[in-house]
Design an enzyme around this catalytic site. Structure first.
Site, mmCIF file in Angstrom:
data_model
loop_
_atom_site.group_PDB
_atom_site.id
_atom_site.type_symbol
_atom_site.label_atom_id
_atom_site.label_comp_id
_atom_site.label_asym_id
_atom_site.label_seq_id
_atom_site.Cartn_x
_atom_site.Cartn_y
_atom_site.Cartn_z
ATOM 1 N N HIS A 170 -4.728 -3.071 -0.165
ATOM 2 C CA HIS A 170 -6.086 -2.494 0.362
ATOM 3 C C HIS A 170 -6.347 -1.487 -0.686
ATOM 4 C CE1 HIS A 170 -8.266 -0.487 3.962
ATOM 5 N NE2 HIS A 170 -9.113 -0.915 2.868
ATOM 6 N N THR A 212 -4.683 5.039 9.221
ATOM 7 C CA THR A 212 -4.642 3.607 8.734
ATOM 8 C C THR A 212 -5.850 2.723 9.598
ATOM 9 O OG1 THR A 212 -3.189 1.786 8.667
ATOM 10 C CG2 THR A 212 -2.947 3.099 10.826
ATOM 11 N N THR A 213 -6.189 1.577 9.303
ATOM 12 C CA THR A 213 -6.907 0.862 9.771
ATOM 13 C C THR A 213 -6.826 0.653 11.391
ATOM 14 O OG1 THR A 213 -6.885 -0.669 7.967
ATOM 15 C CG2 THR A 213 -7.910 -1.398 9.677
ATOM 16 N N GLU A 261 -7.336 -6.529 0.392
ATOM 17 C CA GLU A 261 -8.177 -5.988 1.666
ATOM 18 C C GLU A 261 -9.305 -4.798 1.010
ATOM 19 O OE1 GLU A 261 -4.714 -6.464 5.179
ATOM 20 O OE2 GLU A 261 -5.179 -4.294 4.237
ATOM 21 N N ASP A 304 0.927 -1.283 0.056
ATOM 22 C CA ASP A 304 -0.108 0.223 0.188
ATOM 23 C C ASP A 304 0.747 1.367 -0.149
ATOM 24 O OD1 ASP A 304 -2.303 -1.845 0.225
ATOM 25 O OD2 ASP A 304 -2.837 -0.914 2.034
ATOM 26 N N ARG A 356 3.026 12.607 -5.179
ATOM 27 C CA ARG A 356 3.687 13.623 -6.121
ATOM 28 C C ARG A 356 2.633 13.587 -7.437
ATOM 29 N NH1 ARG A 356 8.816 15.466 -6.315
ATOM 30 N NH2 ARG A 356 8.300 16.162 -8.405
ATOM 31 N N HIS A 381 -0.352 -5.885 11.396
ATOM 32 C CA HIS A 381 -0.663 -4.437 11.754
ATOM 33 C C HIS A 381 0.348 -4.145 12.779
ATOM 34 C CE1 HIS A 381 -2.998 -0.932 10.845
ATOM 35 N NE2 HIS A 381 -2.704 -0.574 12.190
ATOM 36 N N GLY A 382 1.311 -3.304 12.194
ATOM 37 C CA GLY A 382 2.383 -2.602 13.079
ATOM 38 C C GLY A 382 3.644 -3.368 13.223
ATOM 39 N N ARG A 440 -6.858 6.300 -1.452
ATOM 40 C CA ARG A 440 -5.711 7.127 -0.884
ATOM 41 C C ARG A 440 -4.560 6.510 -1.364
ATOM 42 N NH1 ARG A 440 -6.385 7.033 5.414
ATOM 43 N NH2 ARG A 440 -8.198 7.935 4.957
ATOM 44 N N ARG A 474 -8.640 0.970 -0.626
ATOM 45 C CA ARG A 474 -9.668 2.067 0.216
ATOM 46 C C ARG A 474 -10.725 2.555 -0.623
ATOM 47 N NH1 ARG A 474 -7.657 3.049 5.616
ATOM 48 N NH2 ARG A 474 -9.459 4.515 5.582
#
Length: 248
Positions: free
Chosen positions: A47, A104-105, A74, A13, A22, A198-199, A53, A49
């Site tokens: 993902h 973020t999620t 996702e 992502d 840019r 995640h993370g 984004r 979205r």
């Protein structure tokens, strides 16, 4: 410990995030996906979205064309995303919560409150051969609901554990880790395949990788950030080394 292979899914992502800053064509998420594949990633996660984004529709089209490893798509549980998934029929679809204002999620999907709607939502995805995963907190009620609606996989949200670790909240990190451990075992006992993500970083991955029930880790933001300093292939190789070491 387990001898069962622990797979690594690389989330691309945030290659798209840099590109979109840019408004040009570089860096190319598809190139990142191919490099990750060559570096040993077992799958690619992206993902799409609702606000586009980072990942774009064209990115998903391209990934479906070029990947030889599975795509983990996702998406939020919306009609638009369901139609896109049904058109592409990716290997896996991971249903995640999504809010426009979040960076973020932020947490797991609320399955228990939307059980009936989500059961009907995922049924067509399963019918066309997608493996449906539900991104949830390490919570017994949510895991039971995911099982009831027919999900084959759950992905446990490791963000609270990683945040506590990063902020030096040792007791909180230990509590979060224990909840993840217990709920991995509980989900496995129901017949669900267990993923996590995640993370996760080099500092936090090994305790999760050591859970024998976890079959896949999905990691993105940290690897893309680390790639700035050491390159994407060495960044992935180091993550794989740490995962394998924890599993040995």
């Amino acid at each position: 410990m387990s001898d069962t292979l622990l797979r690594l899914g690389v989330n691309i992502d945030h290659v798209a995030t840099v590109r979109n800053a840019r408004g040009g064509a570089y860096p190319d998420p598809l190139r990142a996906a191919r490099i990750a594949e060559e570096a040993g990633a077992d799958g690619i996660t992206a993902h799409l979205r609702e606000d586009r984004r980072h990942i774009s529709d064209a990115d998903i089209d391209g990934l479906m064309d070029v990947l030889s490893v599975p795509l983990n798509f996702e998406m939020a549980a919306t009609d638009e995303m369901q139609k896109i998934a049904l058109r592409h029929k990716p290997h896996a679809v991971c249903i995640v919560p999504e809010k426009r204002e979040e960076r973020t999620t932020e947490g797991g999907l609320e399955v228990a409150r939307e059980e009936n709607r989500l059961a009907h939502f995922i049924a067509p995805l399963r019918d066309v051969g997608c493996r449906v995963s539900i991104f949830i907190a390490a919570d017994r009620k949510q895991i039971e609901a995911a099982h009831r609606i027919g999900a084959e996989v759950i992905e446990l949200h490791t963000g609270a554990y990683c945040d506590a670790h990063a902020e030096g909240r040792v007791d909180d990190a230990a509590r979060e880790l224990e909840a993840l451990r217990e709920m991995s075992a509980f989900a496995h006992s129901l017949g669900l395949e267990v993923h996590a993500g995640h993370g996760l970083t080099y500092d936090t991955v090994q305790p999760i990788a050591a859970f024998p029930e976890v079959r896949e880790l999905n990691i993105g933001h940290f690897l893309i950030g680390e790639a700035i300093f050491r390159g994407l292939t060495p960044a992935i190789h180091e993550m794989r080394r740490l995962m394998d070491e924890a599993r040995a």
